[in-house]
Each structure stands twice: as C-alpha cells, then as structure tokens.
Motif scaffolding. Structure first.
Motif, mmCIF file in Angstrom:
data_model
loop_
_atom_site.group_PDB
_atom_site.id
_atom_site.type_symbol
_atom_site.label_atom_id
_atom_site.label_comp_id
_atom_site.label_asym_id
_atom_site.label_seq_id
_atom_site.Cartn_x
_atom_site.Cartn_y
_atom_site.Cartn_z
ATOM 1 N N GLU A 1 25.611 -5.452 -10.980
ATOM 2 C CA GLU A 1 26.040 -5.861 -11.840
ATOM 3 C C GLU A 1 26.666 -4.790 -13.098
ATOM 4 O O GLU A 1 27.187 -4.369 -14.088
ATOM 5 C CB GLU A 1 25.498 -7.088 -12.562
ATOM 6 C CG GLU A 1 25.519 -7.877 -13.515
ATOM 7 C CD GLU A 1 27.221 -8.335 -13.616
ATOM 8 O OE1 GLU A 1 27.717 -9.413 -12.444
ATOM 9 O OE2 GLU A 1 28.021 -8.405 -14.004
ATOM 10 N N GLU A 2 25.994 -3.394 -13.190
ATOM 11 C CA GLU A 2 25.463 -3.213 -14.614
ATOM 12 C C GLU A 2 26.597 -2.018 -13.212
ATOM 13 O O GLU A 2 27.634 -1.175 -14.369
ATOM 14 C CB GLU A 2 24.078 -2.338 -13.715
ATOM 15 C CG GLU A 2 23.790 -0.746 -15.133
ATOM 16 C CD GLU A 2 23.103 -0.203 -14.577
ATOM 17 O OE1 GLU A 2 21.709 -0.564 -14.260
ATOM 18 O OE2 GLU A 2 22.305 1.178 -15.861
ATOM 19 N N GLY A 3 26.518 -2.114 -11.941
ATOM 20 C CA GLY A 3 27.714 -0.589 -11.492
ATOM 21 C C GLY A 3 29.046 -1.752 -12.094
ATOM 22 O O GLY A 3 30.100 -0.401 -12.637
ATOM 23 N N TRP A 4 29.459 -2.875 -12.223
ATOM 24 C CA TRP A 4 30.378 -3.238 -12.924
ATOM 25 C C TRP A 4 31.373 -3.129 -13.911
ATOM 26 O O TRP A 4 32.150 -2.311 -14.202
ATOM 27 C CB TRP A 4 30.407 -4.319 -12.294
ATOM 28 C CG TRP A 4 32.417 -5.365 -12.756
ATOM 29 C CD1 TRP A 4 32.022 -5.845 -13.769
ATOM 30 C CD2 TRP A 4 33.556 -5.031 -12.260
ATOM 31 N NE1 TRP A 4 33.282 -6.427 -14.227
ATOM 32 C CE2 TRP A 4 34.239 -5.390 -13.125
ATOM 33 C CE3 TRP A 4 33.813 -4.026 -11.699
ATOM 34 C CZ2 TRP A 4 35.669 -5.863 -12.994
ATOM 35 C CZ3 TRP A 4 35.115 -4.287 -11.416
ATOM 36 C CH2 TRP A 4 36.082 -4.640 -12.404
ATOM 37 N N ARG A 5 29.640 -3.310 -15.110
ATOM 38 C CA ARG A 5 30.157 -2.805 -15.692
ATOM 39 C C ARG A 5 30.254 -1.413 -16.344
ATOM 40 O O ARG A 5 31.173 -1.345 -17.352
ATOM 41 C CB ARG A 5 28.630 -2.861 -16.788
ATOM 42 C CG ARG A 5 28.020 -4.477 -17.622
ATOM 43 C CD ARG A 5 27.090 -4.950 -18.747
ATOM 44 N NE ARG A 5 25.765 -5.039 -18.122
ATOM 45 C CZ ARG A 5 25.330 -3.562 -18.175
ATOM 46 N NH1 ARG A 5 25.702 -3.079 -19.360
ATOM 47 N NH2 ARG A 5 24.019 -3.627 -17.501
ATOM 48 N N ASP B 1 31.476 0.025 -19.939
ATOM 49 C CA ASP B 1 30.169 0.098 -20.893
ATOM 50 C C ASP B 1 29.253 1.102 -20.865
ATOM 51 O O ASP B 1 29.318 1.586 -20.014
ATOM 52 C CB ASP B 1 29.427 -1.302 -20.228
ATOM 53 C CG ASP B 1 28.104 -1.306 -20.864
ATOM 54 O OD1 ASP B 1 27.744 -1.089 -21.977
ATOM 55 O OD2 ASP B 1 27.660 -2.662 -20.560
ATOM 56 N N LYS B 2 28.817 1.276 -22.061
ATOM 57 C CA LYS B 2 28.631 2.733 -22.278
ATOM 58 C C LYS B 2 27.229 2.908 -21.782
ATOM 59 O O LYS B 2 26.522 3.645 -21.906
ATOM 60 C CB LYS B 2 29.177 3.325 -23.536
ATOM 61 C CG LYS B 2 30.388 3.642 -23.577
ATOM 62 C CD LYS B 2 30.770 4.322 -25.819
ATOM 63 C CE LYS B 2 32.422 4.456 -25.568
ATOM 64 N NZ LYS B 2 32.313 5.313 -26.284
ATOM 65 N N ASP B 3 26.385 1.924 -21.826
ATOM 66 C CA ASP B 3 24.981 1.712 -22.085
ATOM 67 C C ASP B 3 25.100 1.804 -20.640
ATOM 68 O O ASP B 3 23.585 1.300 -19.423
ATOM 69 C CB ASP B 3 24.712 0.178 -22.363
ATOM 70 C CG ASP B 3 24.622 0.997 -23.705
ATOM 71 O OD1 ASP B 3 24.541 1.782 -24.316
ATOM 72 O OD2 ASP B 3 25.187 -0.447 -24.716
ATOM 73 N N ALA B 4 25.415 1.296 -19.488
ATOM 74 C CA ALA B 4 25.304 1.166 -18.172
ATOM 75 C C ALA B 4 25.677 2.527 -17.702
ATOM 76 O O ALA B 4 26.385 3.539 -17.775
ATOM 77 C CB ALA B 4 26.378 0.274 -17.711
ATOM 78 N N ASN B 5 24.747 2.490 -16.264
ATOM 79 C CA ASN B 5 24.998 3.770 -15.305
ATOM 80 C C ASN B 5 26.076 3.307 -14.143
ATOM 81 O O ASN B 5 26.268 2.621 -14.143
ATOM 82 C CB ASN B 5 23.115 4.193 -14.695
ATOM 83 C CG ASN B 5 22.921 4.762 -15.284
ATOM 84 O OD1 ASN B 5 23.357 5.586 -15.970
ATOM 85 N ND2 ASN B 5 20.968 4.009 -15.664
ATOM 86 N N ARG B 6 26.223 4.598 -13.501
ATOM 87 C CA ARG B 6 27.627 4.784 -12.538
ATOM 88 C C ARG B 6 27.265 3.531 -11.075
ATOM 89 O O ARG B 6 25.587 4.208 -10.957
ATOM 90 C CB ARG B 6 27.831 5.854 -12.129
ATOM 91 C CG ARG B 6 27.442 7.500 -11.476
ATOM 92 C CD ARG B 6 27.386 7.977 -11.202
ATOM 93 N NE ARG B 6 27.192 8.978 -11.813
ATOM 94 C CZ ARG B 6 26.776 10.273 -12.647
ATOM 95 N NH1 ARG B 6 28.197 10.722 -11.903
ATOM 96 N NH2 ARG B 6 26.045 10.783 -12.944
ATOM 97 N N PRO B 7 27.829 3.294 -10.432
ATOM 98 C CA PRO B 7 27.721 2.428 -9.338
ATOM 99 C C PRO B 7 27.425 4.170 -8.633
ATOM 100 O O PRO B 7 28.244 5.084 -8.515
ATOM 101 C CB PRO B 7 28.937 1.877 -8.683
ATOM 102 C CG PRO B 7 30.175 2.618 -10.305
ATOM 103 C CD PRO B 7 29.650 2.836 -10.954
ATOM 104 N N PRO B 8 26.866 3.350 -7.489
ATOM 105 C CA PRO B 8 26.548 4.221 -6.609
ATOM 106 C C PRO B 8 27.102 5.105 -5.374
ATOM 107 O O PRO B 8 27.121 6.046 -4.877
ATOM 108 C CB PRO B 8 25.323 4.018 -4.965
ATOM 109 C CG PRO B 8 25.364 2.276 -5.501
ATOM 110 C CD PRO B 8 25.905 2.121 -6.799
#
Lengths: 248, 605
Positions: B289-293, B298-305
């Motif tokens: 979910e965070e990866g997609w954000r 989304d500036k608060d999310a970290n990149r997907p692996p």
C-alpha cells in the motif's frame, strides 16, 4: 524449427539480382534475425544496416515482400512462409550495396528547413511554461525515427524522382514538428511552398500507412501545413486578418 | 603512397555521435573551433536513441524538497561510494541547467499542471527527478542535439569507424579510420580529440546494446597509453525482455516500475520486499500500500522495493530463477496491468505513459502489457567503468585526449542510477567539448604525422580481407560472448575469471587469423573482424579488474565473497598497458570527499 527460403537482393550500384538463401527459423523471429543468421552462416559480406533491433532507431528499413518495413519489427509469423520471403533495399534512394541505400539526401533536405527558434522565456529564471495538451500535438511528430520508409513509398520521390523539388513526407513531418512546437516563432510557410515543394503532395496517404511509429503524417502534419500555405498565400481575408493578429 | 587514404584537419575531432559526442561537438563549435564528428552509424542512430526513462536533474518541479545535494547523495549511495565525488558534484549541480538548455534548443518534455517540466520516480532517486518524454526520452534528446548541431558548421562523417589513435610522445595528434561504404581510409589530424563512443555490451551474449558497442573508445585510449578505471563494474539491467529468444536482452524501461509496475515470481509472490539492503532499509516502503502511495506522489510514503538500485533488483531476479521460482521462460514477471485495481481507465494511462513499451511487447512478443504480465530478466546494459578522466577537464592521462559519456568512468562508481546517464551525457559532454576546444586553441599548428605509420595501419586494417582463408569473425565474436556471459557476467568467481582469461587469449590468437570474404565495400564481416581487438581488450580488462576485487559491490558480484569488504570502499581499479605490452592492474585510492560532501551525505542518509 522450420526451413524458410529468403530471396535477398545482392549487388552494388546498378548491378544486382536476388539470391536465394535457406535458413532455420524459430518462434518469435523477425526478418532481421533471419538476415543475421544468413550473414553469419552463409554470406558474411551481406550488407545490412541495423542498430537497436527494437524499432527505435529506424536503421533497418527495407522492402519485405514488396512492402516498406523495418526488418527488426517484422515477425516471420506475420508472413506467408510457404513461399520465399523477398527482402530488398528501399527504391527511392541510390543503392550502396545489398540492403544498404544512400540516404544522405534526407540529411541534406533536413538542413534546408529553418531550425527551431524559441520565443522569449516565460519566467525570470529563463524557463518556459507549456500546457501538456499543446506539447502533445507536436510530440506526435517528434516520434519520427527517421527510417525514411515514408520517403521510400512516396510516389513523388520513388517514381518521379523529384528529390530536387520536394523534401518528402518525413521532412514535412519535421517541419510540422517545428511549426507546431508551442515555443517556436519561426515562419517556415513560405519555404514550404516555394522551396520544399509541399504542393507536390496529393494526399494519397501511402506515407501514413507505412509509418512504423504510426504518425498520422498526411492528416496531422501535411494537411495543416498545406492549410497554412493556403491561408498565407491564397486567402485575402485571412491575410488581412493576420495583419491584426500577428503570430506571437 | 598517400593515395591510400584521404586527410582531414580539425581543431577538435569527436569520436562518437550519441548524446555526449553531439553535446561536446556543439560546445567546441560554439567556441569557434573547427569540429569534425565521426559516427560509427548514421547520424541520430547512436544508442542514446534507446534511452527510455528520462534524465535526472534536481529541478524540484514535482517535489520541491529536491535539490542538488540530495541528487549528489543519491548518486554517491547508488555508486557505493566509489564514485569520483568531484564529478558527482559537478553532475548534480549542472544537470538542471543542461536540461533547460536542451529545452531552449527544442526538446519537448512532458509537463506538470503548472506547465513546468514533469519529473518521474526512478530507482535510487529519493524524489521524482527524471525529466522525460513518455518512454522515449533518448530519442528526444538525440534528435534535439542533432537538429541543433547540424546548423553549427560541424562536419559529420557518417558510417566511419576509428581504429587507431596517433600519438606523439604522450600527446594525441590524430586518428585513423575507415568508412563503411567503399572501405576507404581516412586520416584525421587533430589538435584535441574527444572520445564519446559509449559502452561495450557486445562483449556479452545477452545485452541491450547494438552491434556498435564493442569498446572502441576504451581500447583506443588504452592502446594510446591512457588509464582505464573501474572496469569490473558493469551494469546488468534487471529488466530485459526474455522471450521470444530473438529479442532476449532488449531493454524494458525502469519507467514501468516508476509508474507502479511490480515484480512477481511463479508463485505470484512480490519477492522484492525480502532482503532490502541496509543502506536503503529506512527509505523503502514497508508494504504494498505504501509503495503504491509513493508512485502516485504521496510525499510521506517510501519507495516500493522494485525501485531499489539496478544491481540489487537484477540479483534478486536471478535468485528467484535459481530457486526454481522463475517465470515460464526463465525470468520474473513484471506487471503493470495490475494498476487497473487502482485507477480507472488504466489501459489509456499505460499506453500514454509507456507508449513504446506497449508497442514493443505488442509487436515483438504478442503481449498486451495493459492486460498481461511481461517476462523480464537481467541484460548487460551499461559500463560504469571506462576511461579515467580528470574531474575538471575530462582529459585522460594522454595529453589532448578527452573522454565523456558512457566510455568515461568516475561519475557512477560501482553502480549507476537510472536517469543519471542522459544527464551525464549533457553535463560532461559540454565540459569535454569546452576543455578540448580550449586545449586546441592553445596549439598553433597540426603535428606532423609519419606517413609510414599510417601506411602500416592501412595494411593492418586490410589484413582480414586480404587473407584468402581464415576464421569466420562472427564465430569468434559469438564464442567470446558466450564466455563472458557464463564466466564474467552477473556472478563471478576466481576460477571462472581465470578460465575466461584463458579463453580470451585463445580468441586473440584466432582473431589474428580472422578472414572476411568479399571486398572492402560495405562488408560487415570485415567490420566485425576489426571490432574483435576492441572486444577482446575490454574483456581482458574486465576480467583482470574483477579478479582482484575480492568482494561484492554494486555491479560486481563474487561468489566466494558475497559481501562488501572494508578495504573495497577505499580504492578504484586502474588498468593500463605496461611497457612490455601486457595489461597491468593497479589499485588507486578513491578521490577523497570534502567535509561539506560528508555532511551532505550524512544529512541525506
């Protein structure tokens, strides 16, 4: 694996003939793969241009079963392999050797088109602002990979050899790319009429059909340019109107 | 016997007409020098045209937290700190103005809502940083440079290949070349020469590189006495096509992952969430979910692996395949079609964002990427190593000889970040052109060149066509490619590297007897024979450099030493020609970072 026969044009300058080669083909192969196979196994000096092998550089233009195509993007499975596949060089340009033609005329034709000239920057930091919709219109023409297949199929060049009078569809696409660039302030319309022979195009749309990048050459590039020529040279009302609404 | 070749004189001769060569040529010509450009193919067909994703520049148009310092830190981290930090600083500082300059010459980038240049996410870049045009950024770049450059009075020598540099003492004075069409020879006299010939992917069987990339520039420089640097570091791009066989190796842009594409194995598992390297743990998404954000801004999310650095992603794919969890044809699945769960009309979105990928898979593999998964696997893509240059002037260790672009080393260290190549071409092409022009201006006359030397080069070049029998040069090339792929590729060992070097010596013997039937006119067999010396030279340099680096770092992986070593971060590898003609290898200390640089890197951990 199957054996397929290819009739490939061999020769230099005005001398040449088809030569028959038979080679093994496998699933997924394109015509360029077969040509390379023949080159490695049977004809090391077979002249052929290629680079990217992914339809992005426009080097491997040829006529396959009579149709102007990129060899790297023509899958064998799209051809009737019961009959020999013919591969020959483009006809609108002088032959160098085998499948290689002298396309230098295209580079000269491009030189004659006035280069890009941007308006003054929009922002104090020297940058510009453009809307995505405006950018997309010119981006279509900037997809051109300079394979010159449209030049090859154009009867004005291919059959009537009017290379001195007409720059051909590929270069009209180039002119359109500059003319429809949101920042460009140059006027190429008089040159298109007087120097580049845009009037020679009689809209048979053969160029559009062969474009591997699917650029709508005739409808989106050439016809709007022709309309600009008409507006500028033949329509007195528009001419009058333009005096008041000069190009920004 | 002067009729055996024609002669041209230029203040600055540029060898190579991709992004770096063209940018160098424009700069040198703008300074008033006479400039000649040698292109191995037709103008506008160089490998730059294949670059897809974009060019990295910290303009901050999409995320205003970006600036040159973050870009610098990202580049250094990506290169595992073996980068020449001075070059990395120049690059990070100057990339944005180079992108704007390209726009002023007509490049039409995709836009933000405010009408600025749009920037996209890419592996290893903290913020959206890549200026792009769909997935054909390289075409936009080379065409813009080409269309701008042709009006600068530059002479273009198309389909001409340089085989030797001419040296007087430790100074370059000219270049010897043949043209493809008629097989005639050309002597270029020059006051300064810029090498911009790209990489050497053709040393491997599976590669995204075309026939041209045979290490010509690296070998020209090496033979002229220049140092090569970091030759063990080769980038295996994680996503090349794997099926059908004939397209194996053709690049699938990282932009697919930048737009939300995910990697899965045969069990449908998104395996990249495992084994995230410590350097990147804090900046990688914890869940899908965070990866997609992240990819949706989304500036608060970290990149997907999936957007970890290329060396890591490539090795992860190999690991899955080796564990028996590969895709049908021995790769991994790359899936962008899944985003239909997230956005309406994903089909149109994918076609718009990745038009040439759509086209490429549809026409070459019969796969509709808006509906189906792609199959991908590692492909030899890029050489981080190459000619050693001065970080201010781009001059090599030979006077008057400059290098820029992929053939030069330093900027990328042990691993290059995607998007840093196109900006490299502009930043260092410009610098090389300017310094070469300056160097040439200080020289009054062209140096005399011994015609006997040129005559012997003619005889040497003609040997493969003059021989009446001998080995098929294509076969020697294929054998070398097999060897390098198996023994010196993505996974290396001391025994394998020694075996590879043994084979290379054998191929060198066979190459001396290569025979190209036919005449000199547009004879690809002859050209292949002449390229062999270059391929063999860079292959030997790769093996020697890889053998002495007893650790794993960036693009270099040693089976016996799977971890980084402490010592490994302290030196770069230099290869040069010894007095007795053999290849010697030496370790040199990495360029030390200034205190300011150390602070920047720390602040951007």
């Amino acid at each position: 694996m199957a054996q397929v026969t290819f009739n490939i044009w061999r020769g230099e300058g005005n001398n040449g003939s088809f030569k028959e080669y038979t080679t093994e083909v496998s699933e997924g192969m394109v015509v360029l793969d077969a040509v390379h196979e023949i080159q490695i196994e049977q004809a090391p000096d077979l002249g052929v241009r290629w680079n990217c092998k992914a339809g992005k550089c426009g080097s491997c233009s040829a006529e396959i079963n009579g149709m102007p195509k990129l060899m790297c993007m023509t899958r064998l499975s799209s051809l009737d392999l019961e009959k020999p596949v013919t591969v020959e060089p483009m006809k609108a340009f002088p032959l160098v050797k085998d499948l290689v033609t002298d396309v230098s005329w295209n580079y000269e034709a491009k030189m004659a088109i006035k280069p890009f000239k941007p308006r003054k920057p929009d922002a104090p930091d020297g940058t510009w602002r453009m809307a995505q919709e405006d950018v997309e219109r010119a981006q279509e023409f900037r997809k051109c990979i300079e394979c010159f297949l449209c030049q090859d199929v154009c009867h004005v060049l291919r059959d009537h050899h009017e290379h001195d009078k007409y720059i051909g569809p590929a270069m009209l696409v180039k002119a359109a790319a500059f003319e429809m660039h949101p920042l460009d302030v140059e006027n190429r319309i008089p040159d298109l009429k007087n120097e580049h022979g845009i009037g020679f195009c009689n809209i048979t749309k053969c160029c559009t059909k062969v474009c591997p990048e699917h650029i709508t050459i005739t409808d989106n590039a050439i016809i709007p340019l022709k309309e600009s020529v008409v507006d500028e040279f033949y329509d007195p009302l528009t001419k009058l109107f333009r005096i008041f609404k000069s190009k920004k | 016997m002067t009729d055996r070749y024609t002669t041209h004189e230029y203040d600055v001769l540029i060898i190579g007409a991709g992004g770096a060569g063209l940018r160098a040529a424009i700069e040198a010509a703008s300074m008033g020098d006479s400039v000649g450009v040698v292109c191995k193919s037709l103008l506008g067909k160089a490998h730059t045209v294949m670059a897809e994703g974009g060019m990295a520049a910290s303009m901050g148009n999409v995320d205003d937290r970006d600036n040159w310092k973050v870009h610098f830190a990202d580049t250094m981290r990506g290169g595992q700190y073996l980068n020449n930090c001075m070059m990395a600083e120049h690059h990070a500082k100057e990339a944005a103005s180079c992108v704007h300059e390209l726009e002023s010459w007509g490049a039409l980038f995709d836009r933000t809502k405010e009408g600025k240049i749009l920037q996209r996410n890419f592996g290893g870049h903290k913020y959206p940083r890549l200026a792009h045009v769909g997935d054909r950024t390289g075409l936009e770049m080379i065409r813009t440079l080409q269309d701008h450059g042709i009006h600068h009075g530059i002479d273009f020598h198309m389909e001409v290949t340089v085989t030797n540099l001419l040296i007087d003492g430790n100074k370059v004075v000219g270049a010897f070349a043949y043209e493809r069409e008629k097989g005639r020879f050309i002597l270029f006299k020059a006051k300064a020469i810029v090498i911009a010939t790209g990489g050497f992917g053709r040393a491997f069987k599976i590669t995204s590189n075309s026939w041209e990339y045979t290490g010509d520039g690296q070998t020209l420089a090496y033979d002229a006495g220049a140092d090569l640097l970091d030759m063990e570091f080769v980038q295996f791009h994680p996503t090349g096509m794997v099926w059908p066989p004939s397209v194996r190796g053709i690049l699938v842009t990282e932009g697919v992952r930048g737009e939300g594409g995910i990697l899965t194995n045969s069990e449908g598992k998104r395996f990249m969430f495992e084994d995230v390297p410590p350097l990147y743990r804090s900046s990688t998404a914890d869940n899908e979910e965070e990866g997609w954000r992240y990819v949706t801004g989304d500036k608060d999310a970290n990149r997907p692996p999936e957007l970890l650095t290329r060396d890591h992603v490539a090795r992860k794919i190999v690991k899955e395949v080796k564990a028996g969890r590969g895709s049908e044809h021995g790769g991994a699945y790359l899936d962008i079609a899944w985003i239909k769960e997230k956005i309406k009309d994903s089909e149109t979105h994918i076609k718009k964002k990745l038009p040439s990928m759509y086209h490429q898979f549809k026409e070459l593999a019969g796969v509709d990427i808006t509906k189906e998964k792609m199959e991908v696997g590692p492909t030899t893509h890029y050489a981080m190593g190459g000619i050693r240059v001065d970080s201010e002037t781009q001059m090599t260790t030979v006077e008057g000889l400059f290098a820029c672009g992929e053939c030069a080393a330093g900027l990328h260290g042990a691993n290059r970040l995607g998007g840093n190549s196109l900006s490299d071409l502009l930043v260092f092409g410009k610098r090389a052109g300017a310094h070469a022009a300056k160097f040439a201006t200080a020289i009054d006359t062209f140096s005399a060149i011994d015609s006997k030397e040129v005559d012997s080069l003619v005889t040497q070049a003609l040997a493969p066509v003059d021989r009446t029998e001998g080995e098929n040069p294509y076969k020697i090339q294929q054998d070398l490619q097999e060897t390098m792929q198996d023994l010196a590729g993505i996974s290396r060992s001391e025994a394998g590297l020694n075996e590879a070097m043994e084979h290379i010596r054998g191929y060198a013997k066979r190459a001396e007897n290569a025979h190209a039937p036919g005449n000199r006119e547009y004879n690809p067999g002859w050209h292949t024979a002449l390229d062999l010396h270059n391929l063999l030279t860079v292959s030997e340099a790769m093996c020697l450099s890889a053998e002495q680096r007893t650790e794993s770092r960036g693009g270099h992986f040693r089976e016996e030493y799977p971890e980084k070593s402490k010592e490994g971060s302290t030196y770069n590898t230099v290869v040069r020609k010894a007095k007795d003609g053999s290849m010697e290898v030496e370790r040199v200390p990495v360029v030390p970072q200034t205190d300011e640089m150390k602070q920047i890197i720390e602040a951007n951990e």
